[in-house]
Design a protein around this motif. Structure first.
Motif, short mmCIF file in Angstrom:
data_model
loop_
_atom_site.label_atom_id
_atom_site.label_comp_id
_atom_site.label_asym_id
_atom_site.label_seq_id
_atom_site.Cartn_x
_atom_site.Cartn_y
_atom_site.Cartn_z
N GLN A 137 -1.35 4.28 -0.37
CA GLN A 137 -2.86 4.23 -0.54
C GLN A 137 -3.42 3.71 1.12
N LEU A 138 -4.15 4.61 1.61
CA LEU A 138 -4.65 4.68 2.99
C LEU A 138 -5.75 3.57 3.09
N ASN A 139 -6.83 3.78 1.91
CA ASN A 139 -7.80 2.65 2.15
C ASN A 139 -8.29 2.85 0.54
N ASN A 170 0.80 -1.34 -0.09
CA ASN A 170 0.11 0.22 0.14
C ASN A 170 0.78 1.34 -0.02
N SER A 171 2.11 1.15 -0.10
CA SER A 171 2.99 2.28 -0.07
C SER A 171 4.12 2.29 -1.06
N VAL A 172 4.86 3.36 -1.38
CA VAL A 172 5.96 3.31 -2.16
C VAL A 172 6.97 4.43 -1.66
N LEU A 173 8.19 4.31 -1.31
CA LEU A 173 9.12 5.14 -0.76
C LEU A 173 10.34 5.16 -1.97
N LYS A 174 10.53 6.20 -2.52
CA LYS A 174 11.43 6.15 -3.59
C LYS A 174 12.42 7.48 -3.32
N PHE A 175 13.80 7.20 -3.46
CA PHE A 175 14.71 8.14 -3.58
C PHE A 175 15.58 8.28 -4.90
N ASN A 176 15.55 9.50 -5.34
CA ASN A 176 16.01 9.71 -6.61
C ASN A 176 17.29 10.60 -6.72
N ILE A 177 18.30 10.38 -7.36
CA ILE A 177 19.30 11.26 -7.58
C ILE A 177 19.59 11.39 -9.21
N PHE A 178 19.63 12.68 -9.53
CA PHE A 178 20.07 12.86 -10.95
C PHE A 178 20.90 14.17 -10.97
N SER A 179 21.82 14.06 -12.04
CA SER A 179 22.81 15.23 -12.06
C SER A 179 23.17 15.31 -13.44
N GLY A 180 23.45 16.63 -13.71
CA GLY A 180 23.85 16.73 -15.27
C GLY A 180 25.05 18.14 -15.13
N ILE A 181 26.34 17.76 -15.86
CA ILE A 181 27.36 18.55 -16.04
C ILE A 181 27.31 18.92 -17.53
N VAL A 201 -2.17 9.37 -0.25
CA VAL A 201 -1.38 10.60 -0.14
C VAL A 201 -0.18 10.51 -0.84
N ASN A 202 0.43 11.63 -1.23
CA ASN A 202 1.76 11.62 -2.00
C ASN A 202 2.45 12.88 -1.16
N ALA A 203 3.66 12.69 -0.85
CA ALA A 203 4.58 13.91 -0.39
C ALA A 203 6.10 13.64 -1.05
N ALA A 204 6.53 14.85 -0.89
CA ALA A 204 8.13 14.70 -1.50
C ALA A 204 8.90 15.71 -0.79
N LEU A 205 10.10 15.34 -0.74
CA LEU A 205 11.19 16.35 -0.21
C LEU A 205 12.13 16.24 -1.33
N HIS A 206 12.67 17.59 -1.61
CA HIS A 206 13.68 17.67 -2.67
C HIS A 206 14.55 18.86 -2.22
N TYR A 207 16.07 18.66 -2.83
CA TYR A 207 17.16 19.68 -2.63
C TYR A 207 17.61 19.52 -4.19
N THR A 208 17.91 20.80 -4.62
CA THR A 208 18.63 20.94 -5.96
C THR A 208 19.74 21.84 -5.61
N HIS A 209 20.91 21.60 -6.00
CA HIS A 209 22.10 22.42 -5.94
C HIS A 209 22.57 22.56 -7.15
#
Length: 799
Positions: free
Chosen positions: A348-350, A292-303, A355-363
């Motif tokens: 998926q609570l029921n 009933n849930s997904v936790l996903k961590f993405n890292i992507f970078s361009g130079i 619910v969806n939530a995200a934390l993000h950081y871009t440098h």
């Protein structure tokens, strides 16, 4: 019409049935039912019923899909009306489908949109940037500084550029917080890690980041593939263009974990002189998939390291040397790296709530290096204009050599930007599985931008220090929004959509006060953006819709920092009306969308100098964009299909003033003249844009495609002056794709593209500076020539 004759007279039948959930027997509303390899499909109503009309006799595959349930594909034989029920089983793991639903629209919303699938993205992914991969979508114009679609590229939709197009990846904003631009060069080969894209034209639905004033481009990255896989993709082509990437996925490990990755390297010499690009990127993702849930961590970078071809080619030089580049200093390059981190959570609570939530950081950090010639300073439009070769511009002392005082010098400088963008997004979604769907969402983000200059060499050093920061200033921008959306099914045919967003912006920056001193200032803006739509199904294959939306957009960085509170422009305001009609049949699908976008205080450069002597955007009181976008797809034969779109538009400013700098016979600036205009065309807004692709499948797994793109005349500014225009162009490409199924690999894909087959010499972008010199109006037009006939070949290995 002759080609369609064999279809006339065939018996037409109906496929209908009910879709329920295996676990509890509940009817499933909003289930998608598609008759594959046709243009027929349906969506189940609030009783779980669906109906597909106008089906000819024959053998088909029918696909049924619903969020959170296992997809079903079934072979069927149609020889009369067919009743076909489906019972869907809930997926044993929750997948990624819920991640972007809060910021997307569907066929019941009443807005104009285009979905681009992973399959379509793969067909066009030859190393060119995202604007070129999306070039066949409606009302879109792509362009490239280097002429090949690699390096600095840009996109306009309905005449609006990236600063007015809201771009998100997994619902997280990608537009620069200060100048609102999107720099595709900083995300090379991102398409290699994207599963699908939705383009919403017009204001669109509420999303995160800046308001959409022309369109929204919403990207979703890779979704779960339960089987292990790997892929290698290599492209080589004209102008020594190379693209190499390697991607992989572990599939589900222990039924819970998935790891995805990609490494990419793209290089090109470019069509223009010294317009080289060296682009590197990676994408990595680790996901935990519960029932009933997904936790996903993405890292992507361009130079990226890109030699500057920003200035274009002077109009008089194009007939002599189309590839001319004014920059000759060997390291006149742009160097930038952007690192993105995303933590995504869905649950998926029921059966009704998720619910969806995200934390993000871009440098992002980097610089462009520039040689400044003391004997040839940048265009001194007026005495207060910034002079990059003068010591005083950097707060340095004038150099003294013997008895001479030196005011300026040849130098090499680096203009640096070091920024951070971070925050959170969320959405809470309710689906009654009957008539009502509700979403409450929003975001809170903060941007810290540090702008400064380094002088790395100077002919006369004065008291400069190569390690010091000059013209150092920082900016902080806080952007928060909250929105609510509701879908309500009044009857089985009639649906309503409502959406309202509140957005607050707090921007702190170094700008001029009313006494023309540089001081830290703060601007605070509050926007309310309501939207509403209606959709009516005339039958299972035909619908009409309408929507009305309001958007508000704040001025960009330069408008704030190069003005005083007295001369600062106001925010833009847009009202957008969309009305459309769609029809689908087994062999034909088409739709037409009418739009009217009315702007109040639209921001545009008019040439006017403000009270501190700077050119910034000025408010144009009234303007509009109105047009029709027509899309069609025709299956002429089982192995021959035609897809295309054409957009007709009128883009007008009711009235405005242009301000021209005036110079005397000696080249000295003496002031400005004003020219009044009425009913002129908006710059860079062609009246006609069309794309057509004809696909022929002569044998299994082989596709030959002929592609046509037409863009009518565009003006470089808002005056409708024929001497300041980009000529219309009509470009044709040819593509061959062949897929080989061979063990132990899944497949080998071969692709060969001939771009600009008929060797058309054309320009797709430009800029102008018009002035009065010794009593004569002089146009300084510069254009960006695009590559003539060129080639790209690709081999893809899938394991």
């Amino acid at each position: 019409m002759v080609l369609m004759m064999p279809l006339i007279g065939e018996c037409q039948y109906v496929i209908s049935g009910k879709i329920t959930a295996k676990e509890n027997g509940n009817e499933l509303t909003g289930t998608t039912v598609v008759l594959m390899k046709t243009y027929l499909g349906a969506t189940s109503d609030f009783d779980g019923n669906y109906s597909i009309d106008n089906v000819a006799a024959g053998t088909y595959q029918i696909k049924v899909s619903h969020l959170g349930f296992k997809e079903q594909i079934k072979d069927i034989e149609v020889s009369g009306n067919l009743s076909l029920d489906f019972v869907l089983e809930q997926s044993s793991v929750m997948k990624d489908e819920f991640t972007v639903t809060a910021t997307r629209v569907n066929e019941k919303t009443g807005m104009a949109f285009t979905n681009v699938s992973k399959e379509e993205l793969e067909k066009n992914n030859t190393g060119q940037d995202i604007p070129y991969i999306l070039k066949l979508t409606p009302n879109l114009v792509e362009t490239s500084d280097g002429g090949t679609g690699v390096g600095y590229t840009y996109v306009r939709i309905r005449g609006s550029d990236e600063s007015r197009i809201n771009v998100t990846i997994n619902g997280i904003p990608q537009n620069d917080a200060e100048d609102h631009g999107v720099y595709w060069v900083d995300m090379p080969d991102m398409i290699g890690s994207v599963d699908n894209i939705q383009i919403q034209r017009g204001v669109g639905t509420s999303t995160n980041g800046g308001s959409a004033f022309g369109a929204t481009i919403n990207m979703q990255t890779t979704v779960l593939d339960t089987a292990a896989h790997a892929e290698s993709n290599t492209t080589y082509g004209s102008y020594h263009t190379w693209k190499n990437n390697l991607s992989f996925g572990t599939g589900l490990i222990d039924g819970k974990w998935d790891v995805e990755g990609r490494l990419s390297d793209i290089t090109s010499n470019g069509y223009m002189d010294r317009a080289s690009s060296d682009l590197k990127s990676f994408f990595a993702s680790c996901g935990y998939y519960g029932k009933n849930s997904v936790l996903k961590f993405n890292i992507f970078s361009g130079i990226e390291k890109t030699y500057q071809a920003w200035n274009g080619v002077p109009q008089d030089t194009i007939p002599v040397n189309r590839t001319y580049n004014v920059y000759t200093y060997p390291n006149e390059t742009d160097n930038y790296q952007m690192d993105n981190f995303q933590l995504l959570y869905s649950s998926q609570l029921n059966s009704n709530w998720n619910v969806n939530a995200a934390l993000h950081y871009t440098h992002g950090f980097g610089y462009y290096e520039q040689y400044v010639d003391a004997d040839n300073p940048y265009n001194p439009a007026n005495p207060t204009d910034f002079q990059p070769s003068y010591f005083s511009s950097y707060g340095l002392k004038n150099a003294v050599v013997g008895n001479d005082t030196i005011l300026n010098t040849n130098l090499i400088r680096q203009l640096w930007l070091d920024n951070q963008f971070y925050g959170t997004t969320f959405s809470i979604n309710y689906n009654s599985n009957k008539k009502l769907k509700l979403t409450i969402g929003g975001a809170a983000n903060r941007y810290n931008g540090d702008h400064y200059t380094k002088i790395v060499w100077a002919q006369y050093a004065s008291n400069s220090d190569p390690l010091a920061k000059y013209q150092d200033n920082t900016a902080v921008k806080k952007d928060a929004n909250i929105y609510a959306k509701v879908y309500y099914e009044i009857t089985k045919k009639l649906n309503l959509f409502g959406d309202i967003q509140y957005r607050n912006i707090n921007y702190t920056f170094l700008g001029y006060d009313q006494y023309y001193n540089n001081t830290t200032q703060t601007a605070n803006l509050n926007f309310v953006n309501p939207k509403g739509g209606i959709n009516y199904d005339l039958n299972s294959n035909m619908q009409i819709y309408a929507s009305y939306s309001i958007g508000n957009r704040e001025p960009v960085r330069d408008d704030y920092v190069q003005s005083t509170p007295l001369s600062r422009p106001k925010a833009e305001h847009l009202q957008d009306l969309e009305i459309g009609y769609k029809k689908e049949s087994e062999w034909l699908s088409y739709g037409i969308n009418y739009y009217y976008m009315y702007y109040t205080n639209q921001l545009a450069l008019t040439g006017q100098l403000n009270d501190v002597g700077a050119y910034i955007d000025q408010n144009i009181p009234q303007s509009y964009r109105a047009g029709a976008e027509i899309e069609t797809a025709i299956r002429i034969r089982r192995n021959l299909d035609l897809q295309g779109n054409i957009s007709f538009s009128q883009n007008r400013i009711f009235k405005h003033d242009e301000y021209l700098d005036v110079y005397d016979a000696s080249g000295n600036w003496i002031g400005q003249d004003t020219v009044h205009y009425k009913a002129t065309y908006i710059a860079f807004s062609p009246a006609i844009v069309s794309s057509i692709i004809l696909n022929w499948h002569p044998v299994k797994n082989l596709t030959l495609s002929f592609i046509n793109k037409y863009v009518s005349k565009q003006y470089l500014d808002n005056t409708s002056d024929e001497s300041r225009a980009i000529a219309a162009y009509n470009i044709n490409d040819f593509r061959i794709r062949y897929t080989i199924k061979i063990k132990p690999m899944k497949e080998i894909g071969l692709s060969f593209n001939i771009l600009n087959v008929f060797n058309k010499l054309y320009e797709s972008n430009g800029w102008d500076y018009t002035s009065i010199q010794n009593g004569v109006v002089v146009n300084d037009n510069n254009y960006y020539p695009q590559a003539p006939r060129n080639y790209l070949g690709t081999i893809t290995l899938k394991f």
